[in-house]
Design a protein around this motif. Structure first.
Motif, PDB file in Angstrom:
ATOM      1  N   GLU A  13       0.828  -1.210   0.000  1.00 34.54           N
ATOM      2  CA  GLU A  13       0.000   0.000   0.000  1.00 34.54           C
ATOM      3  C   GLU A  13       0.861   1.258   0.000  1.00 34.54           C
ATOM      4  N   LEU A  14       1.977   1.219   0.737  1.00 39.43           N
ATOM      5  CA  LEU A  14       2.875   2.366   0.743  1.00 39.43           C
ATOM      6  C   LEU A  14       3.530   2.566  -0.627  1.00 39.43           C
ATOM      7  N   ILE A  15       3.913   1.458  -1.258  1.00 34.30           N
ATOM      8  CA  ILE A  15       4.526   1.548  -2.593  1.00 34.30           C
ATOM      9  C   ILE A  15       3.527   2.152  -3.578  1.00 34.30           C
ATOM     10  N   GLU A  16       2.277   1.704  -3.510  1.00 36.68           N
ATOM     11  CA  GLU A  16       1.249   2.213  -4.422  1.00 36.68           C
ATOM     12  C   GLU A  16       1.012   3.696  -4.191  1.00 36.68           C
ATOM     13  N   MET A  17       1.020   4.128  -2.943  1.00 37.29           N
ATOM     14  CA  MET A  17       0.809   5.539  -2.625  1.00 37.29           C
ATOM     15  C   MET A  17       1.938   6.397  -3.177  1.00 37.29           C
ATOM     16  N   VAL A  18       3.180   5.935  -3.011  1.00 38.75           N
ATOM     17  CA  VAL A  18       4.328   6.685  -3.529  1.00 38.75           C
ATOM     18  C   VAL A  18       4.268   6.786  -5.047  1.00 38.75           C
ATOM     19  N   LEU A  19       3.900   5.680  -5.712  1.00 41.92           N
ATOM     20  CA  LEU A  19       3.801   5.701  -7.172  1.00 41.92           C
ATOM     21  C   LEU A  19       2.745   6.689  -7.641  1.00 41.92           C
ATOM     22  N   ARG A  20       1.630   6.769  -6.923  1.00 38.04           N
ATOM     23  CA  ARG A  20       0.582   7.727  -7.295  1.00 38.04           C
ATOM     24  C   ARG A  20       1.067   9.164  -7.143  1.00 38.04           C
ATOM     25  N   LEU A  21       1.821   9.409  -6.064  1.00 38.77           N
ATOM     26  CA  LEU A  21       2.325  10.768  -5.846  1.00 38.77           C
ATOM     27  C   LEU A  21       3.350  11.161  -6.891  1.00 38.77           C
ATOM     28  N   GLN A  22       4.040  10.185  -7.469  1.00 38.95           N
ATOM     29  CA  GLN A  22       5.057  10.474  -8.467  1.00 38.95           C
ATOM     30  C   GLN A  22       4.479  10.696  -9.862  1.00 38.95           C
ATOM     31  N   ARG A  23       3.214  10.386 -10.033  1.00 43.53           N
ATOM     32  CA  ARG A  23       2.614  10.585 -11.352  1.00 43.53           C
ATOM     33  C   ARG A  23       2.521  12.070 -11.667  1.00 43.53           C
TER      34      ARG A  23
END
Length: 425
Positions: A13-23
């Motif tokens: 979940e943390l990895i997914e959140m970071v990826l979303r913020l990097q978009r």
């Protein structure tokens, strides 16, 4: 979310959140945002302007009519010096136009009213007062020019007043310009009602809306159009009520719009703008982790190519193509994917599935995109940026009636200024 909430999340979940913020943020290529909101990129290895090598020059075509002719004739032979006379035959070797605008000044007609003293009874009688004595001193030509520059070129009252002074030497206050719009409003209301009547009888209607400032608050400017009419309608609301009031109960065969809910369910059938979905597809392709958006993009490309040439195909070919596209789309919508962007794209396209290929049943009548509506709204976006909106709703409605009249006439190739002048004549 605070620190405690973050600590409770799993690693995935943390990895997914970071990826979303990097978009990165969406732009005009990957969403419905206008190009004016994009950040300009540095142009690397850009070519200089001007004509490129091998470019064929284009010369101005001579005017249809000339006000004056100035002939240039040779006087003597350049070889032997023989002097030419009026009996020698002259052949036209070239013609060139010199174009200029004469000095512009207002044409002033001064009405003088006289009185006469009767020598028989002693009564003084005045001539009947001319209409200009109790009306505006500005004629229909000035009215037409003011409305044209204000509505068609987005000049504010202040700038328009400056134009009249600088170019014509004519002192016209901002209040006088506002009165011109108010005075001319009934004439354009009549032509706008005629356009609305054509819209309410149309078989295919398209619509869109954009934001505008009216009386210091956020409002909407709507546009509705068919093959015979264009109707502009300002309103404080973005709800479907505006559509119902504009259409007056008429339900067209096909309605064309984007995916906004207020523009849905107004026709017996609906054609969703594929360009909007194609931009969503481009965003998912650029920032997703699956090849499904690419497959959607290829599908949209084939549909766009077919739509451009649909009028050249036989009815049986169009029907066969539609079945093929629908079968391909069904496979894409049920394709497995673990990418959340691809899943959202599938869901969005799936909700509009029965609205994507409507144009196939109306070859040449229904556009595959809503770009025509967006182009008709572009002047209002420019107007909003230049003048910051309207101080009163009546002014917004008056200008909408003018644009309705002009845009409807332009469907038949009419000249905008001449249209305004003819309405005010």
């Amino acid at each position: 979310m605070d620190r405690t909430d973050l600590q409770q999340l799993s690693k995935d979940e943390l990895i997914e959140m970071v990826l979303r913020l990097q978009r990165p943020s969406k732009d005009s290529r990957t969403s419905s945002k206008p190009p004016s909101t994009d950040k300009k990129e540095k142009r690397v290895n850009s070519r200089p302007g001007g004509a490129k090598p091998g470019h064929e020059p284009h010369n101005r075509v001579l005017a249809d009519f000339a006000d004056m002719f100035r002939d240039h004739e040779p006087t003597a032979c350049k070889r032997c010096g023989h002097a030419f006379s009026g009996d020698d035959t002259m052949v036209l070797a070239g013609a060139y136009d010199e174009i200029d605008i004469p000095a512009i000044r207002p044409h002033v007609t001064r009405h003088r009213r006289f009185s006469c003293h009767c020598p028989q009874c002693g009564t003084t009688t005045k001539a009947t007062a001319p209409a200009v004595a109790t009306a505006t001193p500005f004629g229909p030509g000035i009215h037409a020019l003011a409305i044209y520059l204000k509505s068609f070129h987005a000049l504010s009252y202040e700038r328009l007043s400056g134009v009249f002074m600088d170019i014509f030497g004519l002192n016209v206050s901002e209040g006088a310009i506002m009165n011109m719009f108010s005075r001319s409003r009934p004439s354009f209301q009549a032509t706008a009602q005629a356009a609305k009547a054509s819209l309410r009888a149309a078989r295919v209607v398209a619509s869109d809306e954009t934001g505008v400032r009216i009386e210091g608050t956020n409002a909407q400017h709507w546009v509705f159009h068919c093959k015979d009419a264009v109707v502009h309608q300002p309103d404080y609301s973005r709800a479907a009520r505006v559509v119902h009031e504009t259409m007056g109960g008429h339900v067209p065969e096909v309605w064309i719009s984007d995916r906004y809910s207020a523009q849905q369910s107004h026709g017996h059938r609906h054609q969703t703008c594929l360009a909007h979905l194609a931009r969503d597809t481009a965003f998912a392709l650029e920032h997703g982790e699956d090849d499904l958006p690419l497959r959607f993009q290829l599908w949209f490309g084939r549909v766009f190519d077919f739509a451009r040439a649909i009028s050249t195909f036989a009815a049986s070919t169009v029907a066969s193509k539609k079945r093929k596209f629908d079968k391909q789309l069904a496979g894409l919508l049920c394709a497995p994917t673990s990418c959340d962007l691809a899943q959202k794209l599938q869901a969005k396209i799936g909700r509009a599935r029965d609205q994507l290929l409507t144009f196939c049943d109306y070859p040449g009548e229904v556009d595959v995109t809503n770009n025509t509506s967006e182009r008709k709204l572009r002047p209002w976006v420019i107007q909003r940026k230049v003048t910051n909106g309207y101080r009163a709703m009546w002014a917004a409605q008056a200008e909408a009636d003018v644009r309705t009249t002009i845009d409807t006439a332009r469907l038949k190739g009419a000249n905008p200024f001449q249209v305004i002048a003819s309405v005010l004549a």
